[in-house]
Design an enzyme around this catalytic site. Structure first.
Site, PDB file in Angstrom:
ATOM      1  N   TYR A  11       0.947  -1.366   0.040  1.00 18.31           N
ATOM      2  CA  TYR A  11      -0.047   0.062  -0.175  1.00 18.31           C
ATOM      3  C   TYR A  11       1.028   1.180   0.037  1.00 18.31           C
ATOM      4  O   TYR A  11       0.770   2.148  -0.929  1.00 18.31           O
ATOM      5  CB  TYR A  11      -0.849   0.231   1.412  1.00 18.31           C
ATOM      6  N   PHE A  80      10.437  -1.672   3.169  1.00 19.10           N
ATOM      7  CA  PHE A  80       8.852  -1.626   3.569  1.00 19.10           C
ATOM      8  C   PHE A  80       8.285  -3.066   3.846  1.00 19.10           C
ATOM      9  O   PHE A  80       7.379  -3.391   4.771  1.00 19.10           O
ATOM     10  CB  PHE A  80       7.997  -1.331   2.277  1.00 19.10           C
ATOM     11  N   SER A 124       6.972   2.765  13.080  1.00 22.69           N
ATOM     12  CA  SER A 124       5.382   3.233  13.246  1.00 22.69           C
ATOM     13  C   SER A 124       5.315   3.818  14.469  1.00 22.69           C
ATOM     14  O   SER A 124       6.355   3.532  15.439  1.00 22.69           O
ATOM     15  CB  SER A 124       4.608   1.656  13.387  1.00 22.69           C
ATOM     16  N   ALA A 125       4.381   4.681  14.691  1.00 25.26           N
ATOM     17  CA  ALA A 125       4.169   5.204  16.112  1.00 25.26           C
ATOM     18  C   ALA A 125       3.852   4.328  17.157  1.00 25.26           C
ATOM     19  O   ALA A 125       3.808   4.799  18.084  1.00 25.26           O
ATOM     20  CB  ALA A 125       3.040   6.056  15.792  1.00 25.26           C
ATOM     21  N   TYR A 149       3.959  -7.472  16.547  1.00 23.95           N
ATOM     22  CA  TYR A 149       4.210  -6.506  15.507  1.00 23.95           C
ATOM     23  C   TYR A 149       4.599  -5.482  15.747  1.00 23.95           C
ATOM     24  O   TYR A 149       5.855  -4.927  15.255  1.00 23.95           O
ATOM     25  CB  TYR A 149       2.813  -6.120  14.893  1.00 23.95           C
ATOM     26  N   LYS A 153       8.923  -3.739  15.015  1.00 27.05           N
ATOM     27  CA  LYS A 153       9.266  -2.410  14.777  1.00 27.05           C
ATOM     28  C   LYS A 153      10.473  -1.607  15.639  1.00 27.05           C
ATOM     29  O   LYS A 153      11.498  -1.396  15.241  1.00 27.05           O
ATOM     30  CB  LYS A 153       8.097  -1.372  14.519  1.00 27.05           C
ATOM     31  N   ASN A 198      -8.950  -4.535   9.952  1.00 23.24           N
ATOM     32  CA  ASN A 198      -8.806  -4.349  11.249  1.00 23.24           C
ATOM     33  C   ASN A 198      -8.881  -2.639  11.381  1.00 23.24           C
ATOM     34  O   ASN A 198      -9.241  -2.262  12.369  1.00 23.24           O
ATOM     35  CB  ASN A 198      -7.334  -4.530  11.812  1.00 23.24           C
ATOM     36  N   PRO A 291      -9.065  -4.171  23.078  1.00 22.78           N
ATOM     37  CA  PRO A 291      -7.679  -4.436  24.036  1.00 22.78           C
ATOM     38  C   PRO A 291      -6.553  -3.852  23.302  1.00 22.78           C
ATOM     39  O   PRO A 291      -6.351  -4.234  22.188  1.00 22.78           O
ATOM     40  CB  PRO A 291      -7.687  -5.969  24.161  1.00 22.78           C
TER      41      PRO A 291
END
Ligand code: UD1
Length: 336
Positions: A11, A80, A124-125, A149, A153, A198, A291
């Site tokens: 993406y 990526f 990622s944040a 996940y 990162k 999600n 959660p």
């Protein structure tokens, strides 16, 4: 510059590929289509009006990858490639650690062996974990991630930092994305999630197109203005332009940079904005909190502006219109 995009059919990568070409760079794609479609590359080529060199290889397969470096002199890599589904990572942590970390180590070794000194990484944040205050700034503590996940990162940021510390010629840009949404204005490429989405925007789009019946808003009792979760949504084309700027940035050592807008919107803001921008009602219900979710997450976007001379330009209306334009033109995504 000749830039290798690992996971190049995905993406964010597909949008980045287009912006790289527009800026005069030469992208090369490697992807094993684990979670992406070949059709995305054809559409990128159609939008760029040129063919893009592409290799169907698993990035963990270092030997196969070395062929790319023999055939091209690569100036930079945007890494990526990686598994990215939060829920799946909880169920299959080892697969996530193995794939995401092995592929990164393979890329680093190939860089060293082939004299490539620049890498831009899709972080990622999520690495900020359960941060105590917002906006999130690059020098705030990281860790306390809520799923494997997120930990991959976090760990890859550490691996790349150690790699650069041990090899002074290496330049590493760690880009911490906030919440990417939207699609190319043509409606030819966009996000094509596997199964039930999600993430919020693809879910809203699938309700709008009639594929899903109702959006469940996860919690309306957060300490936010309307009680629903607040996030920093960023148009994927802005994000793509952030990658171009990161490749062109004369980085020394390691630099961590947030890519967000600096503005937070709630789930209800997003639903209302989508309805108004597209003239479609979104059926929703309030459900319990999900959660692992936090109340509020948005970026301090000043460092990107200062170092990369980049800032997000697309509005919330653009994000909603372009997401819907992609979804309505491709109700079943690519290839289906
Ligand atoms: C999630 C991941 C993050 C990942 C990002 C990818 C977590 C903790 N974070 O971020 O690591 O990088 O996706 O874009 O999993 N919401 C609903 N209903 C839905 C879906 C979402 O109300 O059906 C709400 C969520 O509660 C949240 C907001 O919408 O408040 C955004 O959710 P989502 O799009 O899933 O992104 P994040 O959870 O922020």
């Amino acid at each position: 510059m000749k830039i290798l995009l690992t996971g190049g059919a995905g993406y964010i990568a597909s949008h980045t590929c287009i912006e790289l070409v527009k800026s005069g760079h030469t992208p090369i794609i490697v992807d094993n289509f684990y979670n992406s479609q070949k059709e995305a590359i054809s559409r990128v080529e159609e939008l760029c009006g040129q063919s893009i060199p592409f290799y169907e290889i698993d990035v963990c397969d270092k030997e196969a990858m070395s062929v790319i470096f023999k055939e091209h002199t690569i100036d930079a890599i945007i890494h990526f490639a990686g598994y990215k589904a939060v829920g799946e990572s909880v169920a299959k942590p080892l697969a996530y650690y193995k794939n995401n970390i092995d592929s990164t180590i393979s890329v680093c070794e190939l860089m060293k062996e082939n004299g490539v000194t620049k890498i831009v990484f899709s972080s990622s944040a999520t690495v900020y974990g359960l941060a105590e205050k917002v906006p999130l700034k690059e020098d705030m503590p990281t860790g306390g991630c809520t799923n494997p996940y997120g930990w991959t990162k976090y760990m890859i940021e550490q691996i790349l930092t150690d790699f650069a510390n041990a090899n002074k010629e290496m330049n590493v840009v760690l880009l911490r994305y906030f919440n990417p949404v939207g699609a190319h204005e043509s409606g030819r490429i966009g996000e094509d999630p596997v199964g039930i989405p999600n993430n919020l925007m693809p879910y809203i789009c699938q309700v709008a197109v009639g594929k899903l019946k109702q959006l469940a808003i996860f919690g309306d009792d957060y300490p936010t203005p309307d009680g629903t979760g607040v996030r920093d949504y960023i148009h994927v084309v802005d994000l793509a332009l952030g990658h171009v700027a990161a490749c062109e940035f004369d980085c020394k050592g390691v630099e961590v940079i947030n890519l967000g807008t600096g503005v937070g919107y709630s789930v209800l803001d997003m639903v209302k904005a989508f309805e108004e921008a597209n003239g479609i009602k979104i059926n929703y219900t309030i459900a319990p909190r999900r959660p692992g979710d936090i109340a509020t997450c948005y970026s301090d976007a000043t460092k990107a502006k200062k170092l990369l001379h980049w800032e997000a330009k697309h509005t919330l209306v653009d994000m909603c219109k372009d997401s819907w334009n992609w979804q309505k033109n491709n109700p079943k995504g690519y290839n289906k």
